[in-house]
Each structure stands twice: as structure tokens, then as C-alpha cells.
Enzyme design. Sequence first.
Site, short mmCIF file in Angstrom:
data_model
loop_
_atom_site.label_atom_id
_atom_site.label_comp_id
_atom_site.label_asym_id
_atom_site.label_seq_id
_atom_site.Cartn_x
_atom_site.Cartn_y
_atom_site.Cartn_z
N GLY A 33 8.33 -1.20 -1.68
CA GLY A 33 7.38 -1.41 -2.78
C GLY A 33 7.81 -2.54 -3.69
O GLY A 33 7.89 -2.37 -4.91
N GLY A 37 5.49 -4.76 -10.10
CA GLY A 37 6.24 -4.01 -11.11
C GLY A 37 7.76 -3.98 -10.94
O GLY A 37 8.42 -5.01 -10.81
N GLY A 39 9.78 -2.94 -8.50
CA GLY A 39 10.34 -3.43 -7.24
C GLY A 39 10.36 -4.96 -7.20
O GLY A 39 11.32 -5.57 -6.71
N SER A 161 12.10 9.21 -12.07
CA SER A 161 11.32 9.07 -13.31
C SER A 161 11.64 10.19 -14.29
O SER A 161 11.92 11.32 -13.89
CB SER A 161 9.83 9.12 -12.97
OG SER A 161 9.07 9.10 -14.15
N TYR A 187 2.75 14.17 -10.00
CA TYR A 187 3.78 13.12 -10.06
C TYR A 187 5.14 13.78 -10.32
O TYR A 187 6.13 13.49 -9.63
CB TYR A 187 3.42 12.16 -11.19
CG TYR A 187 4.33 10.98 -11.36
CD1 TYR A 187 4.31 9.91 -10.46
CD2 TYR A 187 5.21 10.89 -12.45
CE1 TYR A 187 5.13 8.80 -10.64
CE2 TYR A 187 6.04 9.80 -12.63
CZ TYR A 187 6.00 8.75 -11.73
OH TYR A 187 6.82 7.66 -11.90
N1 LIG Z 1 6.26 1.88 -14.59
C1 LIG Z 1 6.96 2.82 -15.18
O1 LIG Z 1 6.98 2.96 -16.43
C2 LIG Z 1 7.74 3.79 -14.35
C3 LIG Z 1 8.40 4.85 -15.02
C4 LIG Z 1 9.14 5.74 -14.25
C5 LIG Z 1 9.25 5.58 -12.89
N2 LIG Z 1 8.58 4.55 -12.27
C6 LIG Z 1 8.74 4.45 -10.81
O2 LIG Z 1 8.97 3.10 -10.45
C7 LIG Z 1 8.56 2.91 -9.08
C8 LIG Z 1 7.75 1.63 -8.99
O3 LIG Z 1 6.54 1.80 -9.71
P1 LIG Z 1 5.91 0.66 -10.63
O4 LIG Z 1 5.79 1.22 -11.99
O5 LIG Z 1 6.59 -0.63 -10.39
O6 LIG Z 1 4.42 0.65 -10.02
P2 LIG Z 1 3.60 -0.48 -9.26
O7 LIG Z 1 3.56 -1.72 -10.07
O8 LIG Z 1 2.30 0.15 -8.90
O9 LIG Z 1 4.46 -0.74 -7.95
C9 LIG Z 1 4.55 0.23 -6.96
C10 LIG Z 1 4.99 -0.39 -5.65
O10 LIG Z 1 4.92 0.62 -4.64
C11 LIG Z 1 4.05 0.16 -3.62
N3 LIG Z 1 3.34 1.26 -2.97
C12 LIG Z 1 2.51 2.16 -3.52
N4 LIG Z 1 2.01 2.98 -2.58
C13 LIG Z 1 2.55 2.59 -1.40
C14 LIG Z 1 2.42 3.01 -0.08
N5 LIG Z 1 1.57 3.99 0.28
N6 LIG Z 1 3.13 2.38 0.88
C15 LIG Z 1 3.95 1.36 0.57
N7 LIG Z 1 4.10 0.89 -0.67
C16 LIG Z 1 3.41 1.50 -1.65
C17 LIG Z 1 3.08 -0.77 -4.30
O11 LIG Z 1 2.43 -1.60 -3.36
P3 LIG Z 1 1.10 -2.46 -3.75
O12 LIG Z 1 1.61 -3.68 -4.51
O13 LIG Z 1 0.52 -2.79 -2.43
O14 LIG Z 1 0.25 -1.58 -4.61
C18 LIG Z 1 4.04 -1.52 -5.22
O15 LIG Z 1 4.76 -2.50 -4.50
C19 LIG Z 1 7.78 4.17 -8.68
O16 LIG Z 1 8.60 4.98 -7.89
C20 LIG Z 1 7.50 4.83 -10.02
O17 LIG Z 1 7.35 6.22 -9.91
C21 LIG Z 1 7.84 3.67 -12.97
#
Ligand SMILES: NC(=O)c1ccc[n+]([C@@H]2O[C@H](COP(=O)([O-])OP(=O)(O)OC[C@H]3O[C@@H](n4cnc5c(N)ncnc54)[C@H](OP(=O)(O)O)[C@@H]3O)[C@@H](O)[C@H]2O)c1
Length: 324
Positions: A33, A37, A39, A161, A187
Amino acid sequence: MKLPEELQFIENARKPLKTTTVRLDGKVCIITGATSGVGREAAKRIARAGAHLVLVNRNEEKAAALKAELAALSNAKVDLVHADFSNLDDVQRAASHILHHFPSIHILINNAGVHMTTRRLTVDGFETAFAVNHLASFLFTHLLLERMIASAPARIIQVNSEGHRFGGLKLDDLTWEKRRYKGLQGYGASKVAQLLTVWELADRLKDSGVTINAVHPGEVATNIGMNNGFLYRWYQTYLLAHILKDPKISGEALYYFAAAPELSAISGKFFNLTIEEKPAAHALDRATGKRIWDISEELTGLHHKMMGNTVSTAVENPGFTAAS
Ligand SMILES: NC(=O)c1ccc[n+]([C@@H]2O[C@H](COP(=O)([O-])OP(=O)(O)OC[C@H]3O[C@@H](n4cnc5c(N)ncnc54)[C@H](OP(=O)(O)O)[C@@H]3O)[C@@H](O)[C@H]2O)c1
């Protein structure tokens, strides 16, 4: 005034980020991913540290754009693997591809994740957040484990998280058939399941040279949740985004976990960004952890005995080489 233990995460979020400048030249680092964001920021930061990146993404166009962006930033080698982590066959294919092409794996960052506001089942029949956030990373890690043990020292980083505090994990209702689906709890359930298996795997990996830790990457402005309906997207874009931080801090934190020498022997811990923290009590229940481990092995098709043997054989025999 000191906050009670269960509210320490509020204070921890304000503490300064620990950093490192240690290079990762010669290290192979897998990130799932990486197209958005957290990643994406981790990929950019780790590329600058010289690691060979293997990025596992579901959207080929976004992945190609990211690869071009990384090439402009650094000389790091970047390979792309295509996989949709809501489909366990795809997870299996991605792992096989990686095992075929990469003789060593030093860092695995399981980051791909989703937040769903409605109950949606995957092609395999699992609730989507549970499948993507927990089952996929569980399966992927296990399929790569022998190779990581053979490549030790190696590190597994589970992007978890503070949302695990919402709870929601019910072992007799993982697909939410018996309850009304609530997004935050769905979640939370996926993140609790992942955390519980981190403690289990850390124990199994003791003395293997492979560590596993879980990290909350901060409350940062990303695309998470943007797959949901109009109301949620409006809330995220116009309200939430203004109080969230820049995901560069998440990239810096994940780089710290990949590289910092002081973490080389730290395993089985939860961190709020780079601050070690005690998770919610329900995420520390080892009896539930053993059950969710067994259930996860069964749901992902992994055989308990085989996996147990893999880890213990490798630990007993440091000369163990992974089959390709
Ligand atoms: N943002 C926050 O405040 C926060 C807080 C706590 C934890 N997190 C954790 O951080 C991690 C990254 O999240 P983010 O906030 O960076 O969100 P994000 O911007 O939506 O990024 C999520 C990544 O995961 C990929 N993804 C989602 N569904 C998938 C699937 N079915 N198969 C393969 N890849 C998939 C997305 O691909 P696409 O680009 O194609 O959509 C994207 O690259 C997650 O595990 C989330 O729970 C985030």
C-alpha cells in the site's frame, strides 16, 4: 497532571519523534500500500536512505507514477508488485513472485489498510477491513517468513492504529452477521486481531534475528476512508483534514523502525509513532490472541503445524536456508 494509563496515547502523540540517519544500502524493503498516504511517505523516506524497495500495490497506474517520483528523488532501486489485498489468492501470488525474485528480505512494512463505513464482504467472504488489514498481512508475513529468517537480521513492521482502542473483535462474529456493522468497530476489530497476532509471532520469532513490532503512524491526512460514501468523504475533506498532521511524520517514523540500531533487538511492542505505549487491555489478552492466531491460520489456509515447524527449525538451525 499525568493522564491515566488508558489516555496516555493523547500525551504520547505530542512527544517529539525519534529519528535516525542510518543508511539502508543493500537492504531489501517491502512496503504494501505504497501508492498513498503513510506508505507513500515511507517509500519516499526509505528510498532516500538507499534501500532496494519492493512496493506491493493494487493500482498499477498509481504505482508507476510513484516509481517515477521515487526515481526523481533518489538512486534507490524500486520494483513493483501488483496485488489486491482484499483477495487472498492475490496475496499468495504476490508472495510467490517476491520469493522467486528476491533471495533476501530485510524489512517488511505491512501498511495497506482500509476503513469501511459499511459492511462489505470480499471475494473470499470476509468482512473487508478484517481481510485487508489483518488476514492479508497475516498471510503475507507468514509466506515471507522463512526468507526473512534466512536474511536475518530482519524487521517486520505492522502499521497498526490507535483505532484498536475501539475494540469490536468478536471471534464468533468476524463477518458481522450477528451485529449491525459499525465502521470504527470494524476497523478496531481488524487492528486488534493484528495486534494480538504480533505478540504471538514475536514469541515464535524469539532468537531468530527477526523482530516484529506494531506502529500507530500518527493521525495524518491521507486517503483513508475516501472509498466510503459522500457524507464520510465530506467529513474527511472539510473537517477532519484540518486537524490531521502531514503524513511525512509517518514516513519518518516508519524509516526509524526500519533502520534505528537501538531497535535491533526490540520485538513484540506497540508504538504510538516512535513512543512505546501500552495498548488497550482487550488487545493484550493472550488467550484471545492464541485463538485469533489459530482462526487466522485456518481462514488463510496456513497449516498451524507447518508454520510452527518453520520458525522453530530456522531458530534451532542458524544455517537454515529458505526454499525458493
Ligand atoms: N491516516 C491515519 O491517520 C492513520 C491512523 C492510524 C493508522 N493508519 C494506518 O495506516 C495505513 C495506511 O493508511 P493511510 O492512512 O495511508 O491510507 P491511504 O492513504 O488510503 O493509503 C492506504 C494504502 O493501502 C492501499 N490499499 C487499500 N486497500 C487495498 C487493497 N485491497 N489491496 C492493496 N492495497 C490496498 C491503498 O491503495 P490505493 O492507493 O490503490 O487506494 C493505499 O496505497 C493503514 O493500515 C491505516 O490503518 C492510518
